[in-house]
Structures are given as structure tokens and as C-alpha cells.
Design a protein around this motif. Structure first.
Motif: not given
Length: 1327
Positions: A119-139
Motif C-alpha cells: 500500500t504505497l500511496k500512504s507512504q508517499t504522501d509525506v512531507p519529506n518523501y524525496p529525502k526518505i527515498m534518497n536515504l533508501i537509495d543510499n541504504v
């Protein structure tokens, strides 16, 4: 890799302490999460907090690995205190490698995946979404693993979902001991713990060990079922589809591992949730993920029809139109190749291959259906020649070449393309595993099934009389093989069917199968197909001939006697080895053997050796550029020593059918280069040396030059008058071939020789080009030819200028004296140049019996002045018409090549209009009166049968027949030739020029010429009348429009003619020229007439607007017949309802598609790449901007307007696929990004509201959605070439139209640049 924690360590220490206390007290996880959220908010921490995610995961793994800690983490994820996807990414790096020692943690991790990653829609509708995805990329190190340059959040989402499923897959393979079987034998991900795990004593408890093993087995099954859920979930399956589209290399690796799991997993077999077959289907390339689901009411009907297959798949033409209509463009392209007036610089193999790919993609057919459609189109092509008319046009041999050689090579290329890619993939995996392994591709399997199905179409398989014997031998060969009788194939040529004990008659099916077996597309197991043979033979017939076949004798070393040579000429070679031996003799043998080998190569092996025909034309082409002997040391060209062999080759390939065969094989450019070299050398020789052939014929340098020159000029339209070259911005008629262009294409073959990815046929063309000269060749490489070519162009462009005194002046006088030596010498007129120069002071030629010993190039330079002088003398009465024609014939006999210059001079002079017409009265000039009225009546009948109104020809009968003087002289000259083999070579050159010249003159010049030639060759009557009927279209564009309307009406079955009431291919193309009933030519099918007409249309550009107009009119006619006004209102509610015998909406849509297919075919064939690109770049935008009104649109709810939009979408996409191809394999595809970019920018600008449209809104919406849908479904390669920003603009506009599915699909195939936006749209539309 840990997330960088904020420097505010005291805050996180307090959070960790608060969490620890809550766990020890057994606090409710929900209360803890609420309290923690409030605490962080008051501290000014933005939620969800990446720092907290790293803190909690690090705490659990593995110092605090207790159930309550996992519950606290779950609540933190559920209430978005921490970003769930980041938590899952952090857990994956810790839990998956430790899953065997900590199976409970792995089980909890998979449950968290199920709750949050699906259920991805709720995961992406957050203020710091770009920062989170960048951290996932780094991890997870996506940049290093996938190598994608983009770092958009949407791209990381795709990478994350793909990597998660892949991690689960590799973990499952590892758990079952299958990972070692994978090509790389290891995972891209960390699936095993890198640290030594030290178990405590309690871990050795036997019950605990059993429990962990049971939990591990359950985890493996759970992981596999979770993979299935990711592949089935609406959102994640689409995101995985984006990975498949844009990360193809990684996807192939992933699918290979999935197949390994599917084939070997024991856990999968125990699953009650998902099966191996379901998992296989979910990863199949044929699965359609991004389908069209449109919500506009009437549009939804259209897309439902589309989804059901009636418009995108082959089943669509089952509604009242023959399935053969699917392949209508193929039939037209094949028939177009039979126009003997022009050759093609591009191989028919390349053209048909690209066309078949385009139609397969557009029609949505399988390779089985596509191959079957190709075979049937080629068989129809052959069957149209069953009762041909006689004339100097390509005949049955060319058609059989297309069916049994070209079509087979097309199939071979397509199969090689697939299997070579599979072989490369296997070799990249493990060379040791694929050694000696034969890759059998799906295309080969579909070819086999298509050929088995082909045997059911008996009416198409009836062999023409000329090939019955060959078909019978093929059937006999199969019958004897099935019967277990082993006999050399060489003996079949000696066997008579009368000697056989049973019926073993064959058909075209047997010949096709033999051609495929010869090229290793099939094996002899085909002989055992049901119904392929009529029975078995118990024993070898006693009457079987004992003599060895001619080719067997040759291969055993029998000398080349005249008897053996004649036998080898009359029977085609059966193998490449036989041809190779002939070629070796031609290169290394004695002079007589060289001549014999050349004669053999130009015999039956060239014309009817379908299994080795491509090798025969290549060997002949190579022999026309023979190598320099190793011991050669002369000053003159080494080609002089090959003169007898070269002459044999030139004469052997001169017939019309042979020239067309070379054209079909794509050898025209290389043939032209070889002929230019021969002309350059022999045209520079003084004819004082001759050679005697074994038959006793004596040839000179003039003979070799003339044969080469005549053949060279057949390869490009040298005779076209200047009006046809260019008028303002109007491009030339058709694709005029020039020497420069032919050499350019030839040189391009050299470039492709270094391309290892080029197909087998292109590699062979490159080898032929390289064998003659490994370096590029240009016109400047041939100085003498260049001088003549420039003079030829000048002669066409402007009148001759005065001749100055000098060598040419003396040659002119000498030639005039030779031509008119029998005329009373007292007349001074023939010793002066009447084209503006002063009187000659040269000595001339006193002895008329002695012909000048001059090089051919010198003679050709003087010929225009000679002909001008003679024609001027005739115009002023100093030379009678008979004397003029006799003199011109003497000049042509002296140097046959001079006929070419005579042709170019007459063609130019006629167009200038300075010569008075002469009376064709039968006294001075030949008279057409005996049959002119008959010819005119037949022309009327031919055109009337196709629905074309013929201008009144009364004036032609009441007024005396006249022709312009140059035309009268030219036709009188041509009818003095005898129709023997020697003259035919030069008449084949003069004939098209005469037709073109007469067609350019006022009516009824062409009927007069046809009448004169009909009197000379009565058996050509039908051909000449048909040729004359074509010229009306050169004078009247309205007639062309009428003919195109007839083509549409016949194809769609909209007219009342009984010959075309059913529509389809049969109505459009009929059966060729006719069947000679009632003592005259039968009605000519409109498609055949158009294919023989369009090259004479001067302003080809007008076809763009006219064909669109006719297409729109046809759509309205279709709607009127299929959807009456009262049904138009009901169409939205019941699109497939049938009432009162009316056709369904599906039928209407099918006919619209057929109409668009015909229109696109006519545009492509008529104007090629240039016309198509002009249509897409200029005409279509102009049409949409203009205002259009239709009566049918009113009161119909826009149904007709919508049909018009879809018709234009089909039309535009088909035009593009025909011209550019669906992939990037053709040379013309390099223009596609430019022209398509212009059109897509227009679409985006109009969608943005920047351009005002004049057409109906329903038409515009249907066109835009239809065009983009077809691009996504049929030509995804095109989408990759469109600017990313334009695609995003189109996507935004489509979303405003409530076309989210199409918007997603468009972005989904747009490459990595749009993948992130597509992923965002997929998530946003999650329900």
C-alpha cells in the motif's frame, strides 16, 4: 548502511530510554506511539523521522530482538512516526542475511512487507518523501546495482519494489539450495550473514532446532507467496512492469531466476495460494499490465472492442471482411515490385521484413499468424500471374523469386534475429553450458506451425503450369524419403512422373517446404506432416533412369563439354557447393571455361534456382568485378582480358526478369558500380580488337560497352523529362535513382560490414561490395562516365549550344556521313551542323563502307549534335522521314549504346515544345489509322471498369493523327527493330522511355504510339492498351482522385460492382491484368492500375490531402452503412447489437482500420519516406487546425466524428511504421525522432491549449488517444525517442481528460526519464 543521525543525541537518547521503559512496563504500543509522536512534535522533529527509523531498527537488530519491540516498531510505522519503506529497507539489510538463525525476525519482516509495501500511496504522501527515498537509495546502493542515473523519488520506488521482490526470490532460492544453479551462482543482495554467528547452548536444544527448521520452511513458502502477491497487486505489478520496461538486462536475470524457482522449488509445489503456472504467467513478457481503461462513454465502447481484440488483434477482421485484408499492405508491396519500369536500390528482403514487423505489431498477431499471412500474400502474388498478358514486363520468374527465395530469406532473417539474441544471452551466462547447444526460438516453432496450416489452402497452392514439374519432383522426393528409399537428389531431375507407380503430384506447398529445408529453417521431419505426401512407395521403380544427372557428373569432374554446359544451363543447381565450383572455374579456369561458367550461372540457376538463387546473383555480381590476376603486368585495365566472360554475363542478366531478380536481392547498387567500371574501360577502347566466342560470334569493345551501358541505364531513370525532376518545392516523381545515389547506397554496404549486429543478408551484401572494392566508389572515380553524365544532364536542362570546331566537330561530320551515305552527295545539308554551328571544314569519311574507329565515349559525346542536325534537316525538308529513321537506325547499329543518348535528346526536345507536329499519314510517317479507334475504345473500357471518367477522344478520331517531330522520329525508330534477343536488350531500354515521352505529350499521342506498336506486335495488344490507359492520369489529377476512390470503394466493398462487392484484397488487386475473355482484356482491378500509374503523377504532394479527404469520406460511408442514424444513438448502449441485418460497431471499426491501412499503403508506396514525413509534419497538423463540417456528425452524438479520429490515428501510425519501421533496424529510422518530435510537440501544444483546433472535438480526442494508444501498444520504441518533457505534458493533459490509464502507459514506456513520473501516477491512482 546506517542513516546519519542528527547531532541532537540527547533527544534520541531520551527517546530510546522512553521506549525501553515502555517495553519493560508492558505499555500499550499504540499509547507509546501516540506519546512518542507528541514528544517529537514538541521537539520540532519532522515526522515521519528517518533518524528514529534507524534508531529503532538498530535497537532491535539484534540487542533488543524481542516480540514487544517489533510491536512497537509496527505501531510507529502504522502512525507514520517513522517512514515505513525506510524501515523495511533497513531491516532487509539485517534480517534477510540472518533469516536462518533468526527465522522469527524474518517472518515478522515479511509480515511488515505485506502490510506496508503493498500500500504505497500512504507512504508517499509525506512531507519529506524525496529525502526518505534518497536515504533508501543510499541504504540499498541502487545506483551501483542498477546503474540508473536518475534519483527521482519515483525511480527509487521502482528500484525498491523490484529489489524487494528480487531479495525474496534469491533468499528462497538459497533456502532450497537452488542459488548455485543460477548463472551467477550468487545474489546481488546480501542473503547470507557476513559475521560468524555464535549460538548459545540453548540453541542446541533438539526441539528448538526442529522448530526453527519448520519455521524456516514456512518462511520459504511465505516468501514465495509474497512474491506472488507483489506480482498480482494492482499497484506493485505495474511498478514491476516499469522495471521490466526500463531495466531489461536486470529483468532478464530476474526472470531466469524465477524460472529456476518455478521449475525446481519444492516449497512452491506445496503452496495452496499460488501455483507454478500462475507464477510463470505473472512474469511472462506477454502479460499486459498497463491496459487501456477509458471512461468516456462512447470511447469506452471503442476501448472495450480494442481490448477484446477486434482492433488490435488479428481477430478483428472476422467481422465481414476477409482475414487476408490484415495483410493488404503486403499484397500491395509485393505487387508494386512487379513494375518493370523501375528497380529498387533496397533489397526486397529488407523492405518485406520491416513491413511484416510493422504489420505484426500493428495487428497484434502472433508470429504463426504473421508467417502464415506472409506466405498467403506471396502465394496470391504468384496466382495473379496465372493468365498474364504478353509484353516487356516482369513475368512469372520474378513472382516465383519473390515467393520461394525472397520470402524464405525474410523468414530466415527473422528467425536468425531471435535465435542469435538467445545464443548471445546463453553465451553470456556460461560458455561451458551452451557448448554444442542449438537454440530453437519461438519464431522457428511458429514457422513450422504456419507451414503446416498453409497446406489447408489448396486453391492458393495450385502450381502454375511452368513449375508443375518442379512441384512434382519435390513431392516425389518427400514420398521416397518417407518410404525409406534412399536416392540421391541429383537423380530427381531424370525421373518422369510416368515412371512412378502412384500419384505423387506436388503443389506450391512442396516447393515452399523445400526452400525452407534448403536454408535450414526446417528439417526432413516436415515430410512426415499429415497429408504432406499421398502415400508410400514399396520399391524403387524398375524404370528409374540409370544415368547420372548433369550436376552430379559436373561435381565428379566431368569436363565442360557443350552438351554438359547446355544441361547445366537448363537445370538449376541444387546446392551451394555446385555453384561454388562453377564460380571457382569462372575465376581460375581457362578462357573457354570462364565463358562456360558464366553461361551456366546465368542459366536456370539464376532464374529458377530458388534454393540457391541469392548465391547465384552474388556470384554473378562478383564476377562482373573480377580480381586482378596475380601475374598481370599490363598497362591497360585487367578487365580487357575478361571481355568474353563479361559479355556473356551482361547478355545473360539483361532480360527484364533477371534485372528485377537482381533488384529484389538488393544488388542494384553494387551491380551499378561494376557496370560503371566496365563502361569506363571498354568505352575508352578503340574497337580494333575483337574476341570470338565459342559459338563463333565475334564481339568488339563497342559490343561489351553497349551491353554494359544499356544495362546500367536500366538501373536509373535517365530518360525522365525535366518536368519530372522538380517543380518548385515539389519533390521528384517517386524515388528517382541516380548514379550518385546508387553509389552512396553501395558505399553504405561497406560501412555495415563492420556491424556484427547486422543480419545475415546485410552481411552478405557487404561481402559482395567489399569483394569488388573495399573502398568507397564515387562518380568521379569514372572520368569518362562523369563527362557523359554531365552532358546528359545539360541536354535535358537546356537546348544544345553551338558546336565549336575541333575533334567532336569532326566526329559529328563523320557520323552524319556514315548515317546518310546512301543519299545523293550533291546535297550539302548533311555536311553542316544545323544546330547553330558553322559549316564543317573537316574531311569527313569518304569511304562509306568504313565505320569510324572511335572509342564509344567519343561517339556518345557527338551523338546529341548528330541527332539534332538530322532532326533539324528533316524539319526543314532536307531529309525525308524514312531517311531520318534509316540513318538513326544505322547509328544505333554502329554503337547500340548511342540509343540511350538518342532517347535522352528526344525526351528533352519534346518537352520544349519547339518542334511542329507531323502528320502520321502512312506516307511520310507510319499511320495508326488501322486500329487507333479500337485502341481508344479499349482504353475507355479499361478506365470505365475502374470508375474513372475518360476525357472525350472524339478529337483524336476526327482530326488527323499527329505527333511532335521528335516523338514521331523516336517511335518510327523503335518499330524498325526486330524482336529478337539482341534487339530486345535495347528495346527494354527504349520502351519505358518511349512510353514516358508519349505520356508527356498532349492526348492522344500515347494511343497513337500504342496503335503503331500494336500493328507491329499484335500479341502485345493488351499490354500496349493497358499502358496507354495509364497516361491519362499524368494529365489529369482528377482522374487520379477518381482512381483512388475506386480503390477505397473496392477494398471496403462500398460500391455496387459485382467484381468488388465483398471488398478486401481480391477486389482491390483482382487477378492481375485480366483473363482475356470476349477477345479483349478483362477489367483491370483498381489497385493494379494505381500501382502502374502513380510513378507518372507529377505533383505527388497533392496525394496527402486527397487521400485524407477520401479516407474521411470512406469513414462516413462505413458509418452510414454499418450504423444507420437510428443505431448511432444506440451505439453507446449496445455496441455489438445486431439488428435488421446491419453490421455491428465492431465491424465498422474493423472497416475503418482497413481503410486506414489502404490509405497509409498508398501514401508510402507513392511517395516513400519524403511523402510520409511531409504528411506527419505538415499535413495532419494543418488538417486539425482547419475547420471541418459533416452532416453525419449532427445528431449522431459525435460517433462519426470519433470514427474519423480513430481512422486518422490508424492512418498516421501505419504511415510511420511503413516508412520508419517499428524498431531502429532500418536506415530510415534515423529520421523518426525529428519528424515524430514535431508531431508530438503539436499534440502537446494543442492539448495545452496553445493551438486552436478547427476540427470536431470528438475527432481530436479520438485521434490523440488513439494515436498515443497505438504508439504505446505497437511502437514503444517511438515513445523512447520523444522528448521527456513533451511526454510529461501529454500525460498531464490526458489526466485532465480523465485518461489516467493512458497517461500512465505512455510514461511507462517512455524510458527512465519518465519512469519516476509513471510510478508516481500509478501510486496516486491506487484504489
Amino acid at each position: 548502511m546506517a542513516v546519519v543521525v542528527s547531532s541532537n543525541s540527547s533527544l534520541w537518547d531520551s527517546v530510546l530510554e522512553q521506549t525501553q521503559v515502555a517495553q519493560e512496563k508492558g505499555s500499550d504500543p499504540l499509547a507509546w506511539a501516540i506519546q512518542l509522536s507528541s514528544h517529537l512534535n514538541s521537539a520540532g522533529v519532522s515526522l515521519p523521522s528517518p533518524e528514529l527509523a534507524d534508531l529503532l531498527v538498530s535497537n532491535i537488530c539484534w540487542a533488543n530482538n524481542i516480540p514487544v519491540a517489533w510491536k512497537f516498531l509496527d505501531k510507529a510505522m502504522a502512525f507514520k512516526v517513522v517512514p515505513p519503506l525506510l524501515v523495511l529497507a533497513l531491516l532487509s539489510t539485517r534480517v534477510i542475511p540472518s533469516r536462518k538463525s533468526r527465522p522469527a525476525a524474518y517472518r515478522i519482516y515479511m509480515e511488515l512487507l505485506r502490510r506496508h509495501a503493498l500500500t504505497l500511496k500512504s507512504q508517499t504522501d509525506v512531507p519529506n518523501y524525496p529525502k526518505i527515498m534518497n536515504l533508501i537509495d543510499n541504504v540499498l546502493h541502487f545506483s551501483q546495482i542498477f546503474g540508473l542515473l536518475g534519483s527521482e523519488p519515483g525511480i527509487v520506488v521502482v528500484e525498491y519494489i523490484f529489489s524487494t521482490v528480487w531479495q525474496l526470490l534469491d533468499a528462497s532460492l538459497d533456502d532450497e539450495g537452488l542459488l548455485e544453479l543460477a548463472p551467477e551462482k550468487k545474489s546481488k543482495w546480501i542473503t547470507k550473514s557476513q559475521d560468524m554467528e555464535v549460538d548459545s547452548d540453548e540453541n542446541y536444544d533438539e526441539k528448538r532446532i526442529q522448530y526453527q527448521e519448520r519455521l524456516q520452511n514456512i518462511n520459504t513458502l511465505t516468501a514465495i507467496e509474497l512474491i506472488g502477491q507483489f506480482l498480482q497487486n494492482k499497484v506493485t505489478s505495474r511498478i514491476l512492469y516499469l522495471a521490466r520496461q526500463n531495466m531489461s538486462a536486470q529483468w532478464v536475470d530476474f526472470v531466469q531466476r524465477m524460472q529456476l524457482l518455478i521449475e525446481n522449488s519444492s516449497a512452491l509445489k506445496n503452496s495452496k495460494i499460488i501455483t507454478a503456472d500462475a507464477l510463470l504467467q505473472l512474469t511472462s513478457d506477454t502479460r499486459k499490465i498497463l491496459s487501456r481503461e477509458c471512461k468516456a462513454s462512447f470511447a469506452q465502447d471503442f476501448h472495450e472492442i480494442m481490448a477484446s481484440g477486434s482492433l488490435v488483434s488479428s481477430s478483428g477482421l472476422c467481422h465481414g471482411v476477409s482475414r487476408s485484408a490484415l495483410w493488404l499492405p503486403l499484397d500491395l508491396a509485393l505487387e508494386d515490385a512487379m513494375d518493370g519500369s523501375q528497380v529498387n536500390a533496397t533489397s526486397a528482403v529488407e523492405i518485406i521484413t520491416g513491413l511484416l514487423k510493422a504489420l505484426k505489431s500493428f495487428n497484434g498477431t502472433t508470429w504463426h499468424e504473421s508467417f502464415l499471412g506472409l506466405w498467403m500474400a506471396a502465394l496470391r502474388f504468384v496466382q495473379r500471374e496465372r493468365d498474364p498478358i504478353e509484353g516487356p514486363v516482369p513475368r512469372l520468374d520474378t513472382r516465383l523469386c519473390m515467393l520461394l527465395t525472397i520470402t524464405t530469406l525474410v523468414v530466415a532473417d527473422l528467425i536468425e534475429e531471435e535465435e542469435s539474441m538467445q545464443t548471445d544471452a546463453i553465451e553470456n551466462i556460461d560458455n561451458s553450458q551452451c557448448e554444442g547447444r542449438q537454440v530453437l526460438g519461438k519464431r522457428r516453432v511458429d514457422l513450422i506451425s504456419s507451414l503446416q496450416s498453409l497446406g489447408n489452402y489448396k486453391s492458393l497452392l495450385t502450381p502454375p503450369p511452368a513449375v508443375i514439374s518442379a512441384a512434382n519432383q519435390a513431392a516425389l522426393k518427400a514420398m521416397m524419403f518417407v518410404s525409406g528409399i534412399n536416392i540421391s537428389s541429383a537423380y530427381f531431375d531424370c525421373i518422369s512422373m510416368k515412371d512412378m507407380p502412384m500419384n505423387c503430384s506436388g503443389n506450391m506447398h512442396h516447393l515452399i517446404v523445400e526452400s525452407c529445408i534448403a536454408r535450414n529453417l526446417l528439417d526432413t521431419s516436415a515430410y512426415f506432416w499429415p497429408g504432406y505426401v499421398n502415400g508410400l512407395i514399396n520399391q524403387i521403380p524398375q524404370t528409374l533412369p540409370v544415368q547420372v544427372s548433369s550436376w552430379s557428373s559436373f561435381m565428379k569432374g566431368t569436363p565442360l563439354t557443350s552438351t554438359l554446359i547446355n544441361a547445366l544451363v537448363s537445370v538449376p543447381a541444387s546446392s551451394l557447393a555446385e555453384l561454388e565450383k562453377v564460380f571457382e572455374i569462372a575465376v581460375k579456369g581457362s578462357d573457354d571455361d570462364k565463358i562456360a561458367a558464366a553461361t551456366i550461372l546465368c542459366g536456370a540457376s539464376l532464374v529458377r534456382g530458388w534454393r540457391i538463387q541469392d548465391h547465384a546473383v552474388h556470384f554473378i555480381t562478383r564476377l562482373l568485378s573480377p580480381p586482378v590476376p596475380a601475374d598481370y603486368s599490363g598497362n591497360e585495365s585487367h578487365l580487357i582480358g575478361y571481355a568474353p566472360m563479361l559479355n556473356i554475363l551482361l547478355v545473360g542478366i539483361a532480360p527484364v526478369d533477371c534485372v528485377q531478380i537482381f533488384s529484389l536481392h538488393g544488388l542494384v547498387p553494387q551491380l551499378a558500380a561494376s557496370l560503371m567500371a566496365i563502361c569506363e574501360v571498354f568505352g575508352s577502347c578503340v574497337p580494333n580488337v575483337s574476341w570470338t566466342l565459342p559459338a563463333g560470334e565475334e564481339i568488339s569493345a563497342h559490343a561489351v560497352f553497349s551491353n554494359a551501358f544499356a544495362l546500367l541505364l536500366k538501373l536509373w531513370q535517365f530518360n525522365h523529362p525535366p518536368l519530372e525532376y522538380a517543380v518548385g518545392d515539389v519533390p521528384p516523381v517517386g524515388s528517382l535513382l541516380t548514379p550518385e545515389y546508387l553509389l552512396l547506397v553501395r558505399n553504405s554496404h561497406l560501412v555495415s560490414s563492420g556491424n556484427i549486429h547486422s543480419n545475415q543478408y546485410r552481411r552478405r551484401l557487404s561481402a559482395v561490395a567489399s569483394s569488388s572494392s573495399p573502398k568507397p566508389i564515387f562518380v568521379d572515380s569514372f572520368p569518362k562516365l562523369r563527362v557523359w553524365y554531365r552532358q546528359h544532364q545539360a541536354c535535358i536542362a537546356s537546348p544544345l549550344s553551338g558546336l565549336v570546331h575541333g575533334t567532336v566537330h569532326q566526329i559529328v561530320d563523320g557520323l552524319l556521313s556514315m548515317m546518310f551515305r546512301k543519299i545523293n552527295r550533291a546535297s550539302p545539308s548533311l555536311n553542316s551542323i544545323t544546330s547553330g554551328s558553322s559549316s564543317s571544314s573537316g574531311p569527313g569519311i569518304e569511304d562509306a563502307s568504313v565505320r569510324p574507329k572511335l572509342p564509344a565515349w567519343d561517339v556518345l559525346e557527338a551523338v546529341p549534335f548528330v541527332v539534332d542536325a538530322a532532326l533539324t534537316s528533316c524539319a526543314h525538308g532536307r531529309l525525308s522521314p524514312r531517311e531520318l529513321c534509316t540513318g538513326l537506325k544505322d547509328l544505333a547499329d554502329f554503337l547500340p549504346a548511342s540509343l540511350a543518348t538518342i532517347v535522352s535528346y528526344f525526351s528533352a526536345e519534346v518537352t520544349r515544345g519547339v518542334w511542329k507536329p507531323v502528320l502520321m499519314n502512312g506516307t511520310d510517317w507510319p499511320s495508326p489509322a488501322a486500329n487507333l479507334s479500337t485502341v481508344e475504345e479499349q482504353i475507355k473500357k479499361i478506365l470505365a471498369a475502374t470508375g474513372v471518367d475518360v476525357p472525350s477522344l472524339v478529337a483524336g478520331r476526327s482530326c488527323p493523327a499527329t505527333l511532335p517531330l521528335p516523338l514521331a522520329a523516336f517511335v518510327s525508330l523503335t518499330i524498325t527493330y526486330k524482336l529478337d534477343k539482341v534487339s530486345q536488350r535495347f528495346l527494354d531500354l527504349a520502351g519505358p522511355a518511349l512510353e514516358s515521352l508519349a505520356a508527356g505529350c498532349p492526348w492522344p499521342c500515347m494511343p497513337i504510339v500504342a496503335s503503331l506498336w500494336t500493328q507491329k506486335v499484335k500479341r502485345w495488344k493488351d499490354f500496349l492498351e493497358f499502358s496507354a490507359s495509364r497516361t491519362i492520369f499524368q494529365h489529369n489529377n482528377d482522374s487520379v482522385v477518381q482512381l483512388i476512390k475506386s480503390c477505397f470503394a473496392a477494398t471496403l466493398g462500398l460500391n455496387v460492382s459485382p467484381l468488388s462487392s465483398n471488398g478486401g484484397v481480391g477486389a482491390l488487386l483482382g487477378h492481375g491484368f485480366g483473363s482475356h475473355f470476349y477477345g479483349g482484356i478483362s477489367p483491370v482491378a483498381p489497385g493494379i492500375l494505381y500501382l502502374r500509374v502513380y510513378r507518372s503523377i507529377r505533383d505527388i504532394m497533392f496525394l496527402r490531402e486527397e487521400i485524407i479527404s477520401i479516407l474521411m469520406r470512406s469513414v462516413r460511408d462505413i458509418a452510414r452503412s454499418a450504423l444507420p442514424r437510428e443505431r448511432l444513438e444506440k451505439a453507446k448502449k449496445a455496441k455489438n447489437s445486431m439488428g435488421s441485418g446491419q453490421l455491428s460497431l465492431a465491424t465498422a471499426m474493423t472497416r475503418v482500420k482497413l481503410a486506414a491501412s489502404l490509405g497509409a499503403s498508398l501514401i508510402w508506396l507513392s511517395g516513400g519516406l519524403a511523402l510520409v514525413q511531409s504528411l506527419i509534419k505538415e499535413t495532419l497538423p494543418s488538417w486539425f487546425i482547419s475547420v471541418h463540417r459533416s452532416e453525419q456528425e449532427e445528431g449522431s452524438g459525435g460517433a462519426v466524428a470519433m470514427l474519423e479520429g480513430y481512422a486518422l490515428a490508424y492512418f498516421a501510425v501505419l504511415c510511420g511504421t511503413f516508412a520508419w519501421g517499428v524498431d531502429s533496424s532500418s536506415s530510415s529510422s534515423k529520421w523518426r525522432p525529428i519528424i515524430l518530435g514535431f508531431h508530438m510537440e503539436f499534440l502537446a501544444s494543442a492539448l495545452d491549449g496553445k493551438i486552436s483546433l478547427g476540427c470536431s472535438w470528438a475527432t481530436w480526442r479520438a485521434y490523440l488517444s488513439g494515436f498515443l494508444s497505438l504508439m504505446v501498444a505497437c511502437t514503444p520504441t517511438w515513445v523512447l525517442e520523444v522528448d521527456v518533457q513533451v511526454l510529461k505534458r501529454l500525460s498531464n493533459g490526458l489526466r485532465q481528460w480523465d485518461e489516467e490509464e493512458l497517461a500512465i502507459a505512455l510514461l511507462g514506456v517512455g524510458g527512465v526519464g519518465t519512469m519516476g513520473v509513471a510510478a508516481g501516477l500509478i501510486i496516486e491512482t491506487e484504489i
